[in-house]
Design a protein around this motif. Structure first.
Motif, short mmCIF file in Angstrom:
data_model
loop_
_atom_site.label_atom_id
_atom_site.label_comp_id
_atom_site.label_asym_id
_atom_site.label_seq_id
_atom_site.Cartn_x
_atom_site.Cartn_y
_atom_site.Cartn_z
N PHE A 57 7.05 -3.31 -5.01
CA PHE A 57 8.35 -3.45 -5.69
C PHE A 57 9.43 -3.20 -4.65
CE2 PHE A 57 5.22 -2.01 -8.76
CZ PHE A 57 5.34 -2.97 -9.75
N ASP A 58 10.30 -4.17 -4.47
CA ASP A 58 11.30 -4.07 -3.41
C ASP A 58 12.55 -3.32 -3.90
OD1 ASP A 58 12.57 -4.64 -0.93
OD2 ASP A 58 13.64 -6.31 -1.87
N ILE A 59 12.91 -2.29 -3.15
CA ILE A 59 14.15 -1.55 -3.42
C ILE A 59 15.11 -1.87 -2.28
CG2 ILE A 59 15.18 0.77 -3.63
CD1 ILE A 59 13.33 0.05 -5.98
N ASP A 60 16.33 -2.31 -2.59
CA ASP A 60 17.24 -2.67 -1.51
C ASP A 60 18.62 -2.05 -1.73
OD1 ASP A 60 18.55 -4.22 -3.40
OD2 ASP A 60 17.91 -6.15 -2.58
N GLU A 61 19.58 -2.48 -0.92
CA GLU A 61 20.93 -1.89 -0.94
C GLU A 61 21.63 -2.04 -2.30
OE1 GLU A 61 22.74 -4.15 2.23
OE2 GLU A 61 23.36 -5.78 0.90
N HIS A 62 21.15 -2.93 -3.14
CA HIS A 62 21.78 -3.15 -4.45
C HIS A 62 21.17 -2.29 -5.56
CE1 HIS A 62 23.52 -6.56 -2.38
NE2 HIS A 62 22.34 -7.07 -2.16
N TYR A 63 20.23 -1.41 -5.19
CA TYR A 63 19.43 -0.69 -6.21
C TYR A 63 20.28 0.05 -7.25
CZ TYR A 63 16.37 2.82 -8.30
OH TYR A 63 15.71 3.61 -9.21
N VAL A 64 21.16 0.91 -6.78
CA VAL A 64 21.91 1.74 -7.73
C VAL A 64 22.82 0.87 -8.61
CG1 VAL A 64 23.63 3.58 -7.94
CG2 VAL A 64 21.75 3.82 -6.32
N ALA A 65 23.51 -0.07 -7.98
CA ALA A 65 24.42 -0.94 -8.75
C ALA A 65 23.64 -1.78 -9.77
CB ALA A 65 25.20 -1.85 -7.80
N GLU A 66 22.46 -2.23 -9.37
CA GLU A 66 21.66 -3.04 -10.31
C GLU A 66 21.19 -2.19 -11.48
OE1 GLU A 66 18.83 -5.79 -8.59
OE2 GLU A 66 17.69 -5.88 -10.45
N CYS A 67 20.78 -0.94 -11.21
CA CYS A 67 20.35 -0.07 -12.32
C CYS A 67 21.53 0.23 -13.25
CB CYS A 67 19.72 1.21 -11.78
SG CYS A 67 18.11 0.90 -11.00
N GLU A 68 22.72 0.38 -12.68
CA GLU A 68 23.91 0.59 -13.53
C GLU A 68 24.16 -0.64 -14.40
OE1 GLU A 68 26.15 3.65 -10.44
OE2 GLU A 68 26.98 1.64 -10.72
N ASP A 69 23.96 -1.82 -13.82
CA ASP A 69 24.17 -3.05 -14.57
C ASP A 69 23.14 -3.19 -15.70
OD1 ASP A 69 25.91 -5.57 -14.43
OD2 ASP A 69 23.89 -6.41 -14.65
N LYS A 70 21.90 -2.79 -15.42
CA LYS A 70 20.87 -2.80 -16.48
C LYS A 70 21.32 -1.92 -17.65
CE LYS A 70 16.68 -2.96 -13.59
NZ LYS A 70 15.40 -3.30 -14.18
N ALA A 71 21.81 -0.73 -17.32
CA ALA A 71 22.21 0.22 -18.37
C ALA A 71 23.34 -0.37 -19.21
CB ALA A 71 22.62 1.55 -17.74
N LYS A 72 24.28 -1.06 -18.54
CA LYS A 72 25.41 -1.67 -19.28
C LYS A 72 24.88 -2.76 -20.23
CE LYS A 72 28.92 -1.04 -15.76
NZ LYS A 72 29.53 -1.65 -14.58
#
Ligand code: HEM
Length: 343
Positions: A57-72
């Motif tokens: 599973f690839d974790i990259d520089e967008h990880y935190v922002a993408e998880c925030e977007d999932k939550a939204k």
């Protein structure tokens, strides 16, 4: 490994961008100047250091922002996570696979400690720490699939194998290319793939299903799929079509570079140990035409792929309104010379 997570958005003001490093590792999907669907499945083995396939599973520089977007997305529509009751065991398989993979592959970001069935999970980038009992449905205030679906980049489907086919019986879907989990949940392989053009006569879906039904534990596979999206938007769902569909009318020759994105899905499939279900993970990578064109070879090749794309695929992928403008824009980057092998 240390990663700097970017503060950025995938909606409204769309501040998402790729660093030069992220552009360099982008999974450009075209090995030829033309494209047609095929059974492009290969073993999901460890790729080169730094590549998107280095880890399961690839974790990259967008990880935190993408998880925030999932939550939204989930806050606006809880139906983006759904699981049929018989998928409970598969959910724990999913939790185990993702926790073990992330803690082994990114030990400075994630840790998993086991004391029998009492497990402690720590996710440092998101500030999450929980001790829980593996297999106990009261462990979290949500299902295990939702718990980890919120903490791993990409979308996830759990497929139940029975009656000689695969059923999409659970899913965590917040970055889909215009398909609906609420519509597809509980469907069988040939039902949800029904709208895809050209594949029946090519035999792609029958062969892929046969291959996947024999998928073995410990031998995951992967494939790349692609489409195009206007703006760096993860949630291009049919449910939210009014929020993004009209953006396709906003493309002009002057804004192609910024607005038009190639959207690549790194899809991987894992047999799960207890449930015998299959995990289908769909990891989305977005790159705009300006960023893509920093590679002369990519710009040339994508120009040719897009120009020669079968009209059925243009329509199915939703490119009709902006494909010609993008081809025109990319044509300025194509000198007509051969693209070097393997690029
Ligand atoms: C769409 C192939 C596995 C769900 C597609 C498309 C292709 C394809 C060619 C059209 C995509 C496009 O043009 O953008 C395959 C192959 C697979 C595979 C070869 C084997 C590895 C799966 C699995 C799922 C899935 C395991 C699990 C749910 C979908 C969905 C769509 C799709 C929901 C969109 C269909 C729609 O328009 O509603 N697939 N797929 N695929 N695939 Fe698969």
């Amino acid at each position: 490994m240390s990663l700097a997570f970017k503060k950025e958005t995938f909606r409204d003001d769309y501040t998402y961008q790729n660093s030069p490093k992220a552009i360099k590792r982008f999974p450009f999907p075209f090995a030829e100047d033309t494209y047609m669907y095929s059974v492009n499945i290969e073993p999901h083995t460890k790729g080169p250091v730094g590549a998107v396939t280095e880890f399961a599973f690839d974790i990259d520089e967008h990880y935190v922002a993408e998880c925030e977007d999932k939550a939204k997305t989930l806050a606006l529509d809880a139906g983006r996570y759904q699981a049929l009751p018989h998928m409970a065991e598969a959910q724990w398989d999913f939790l185990e696979l993702t926790m073990e993979s992330l803690s082994n592959d990114y030990p400075d970001l994630f840790s998993l400690k086991k004391d029998g069935l009492l497990w402690t999970w720590e996710n440092k980038p998101l500030g999450i720490k929980n001790t829980f009992t593996f297999g106990d449905s009261t462990s979290f205030d949500m299902d295990p699939m939702e718990y980890m679906g919120r903490q791993v980049q990409g979308d996830f489907v759990l497929l139940d194998q029975r009656n000689g086919t695969l059923y999409a019986d659970a899913g965590f879907i917040t970055s889909q290319a215009d398909w609906s989990l609420a519509f597809d949940v509980g469907m069988a392989w040939h039902e949800w793939h029904g709208p895809v053009p050209q594949v029946t006569k090519l035999g792609v879906m029958d062969r892929a299903l046969k291959f996947l039904m024999a998928l073995q534990l410990g031998a995951p596979v992967r494939r790349l799929n692609w489409t195009m999206t206007i703006n760096p938007r993860l949630d291009t769902s049919p449910e939210n079509y009014p929020l993004w569909g009209g953006d396709r009318n906003k493309v002009t020759i002057d804004n192609v570079g910024e607005l038009v994105h190639l959207r690549v899905e790194l899809q991987s499939l894992f047999r799960l140990p207890r449930s015998n279900a299959i995990l289908f993970s769909i990891r989305c990578y977005l790159i705009n035409m300006n960023e893509l064109s920093t590679s002369a070879r990519w710009a040339k090749r994508f120009h040719r792929v897009l120009k020669s794309l079968h009209p059925d695929l243009v329509e199915y992928k939703g490119l009709t309104k902006f494909k010609d403008l993008t081809v025109q824009w990319l044509s300025k980057k194509d000198d007509g010379a051969e693209v070097a092998l393997g690029t």
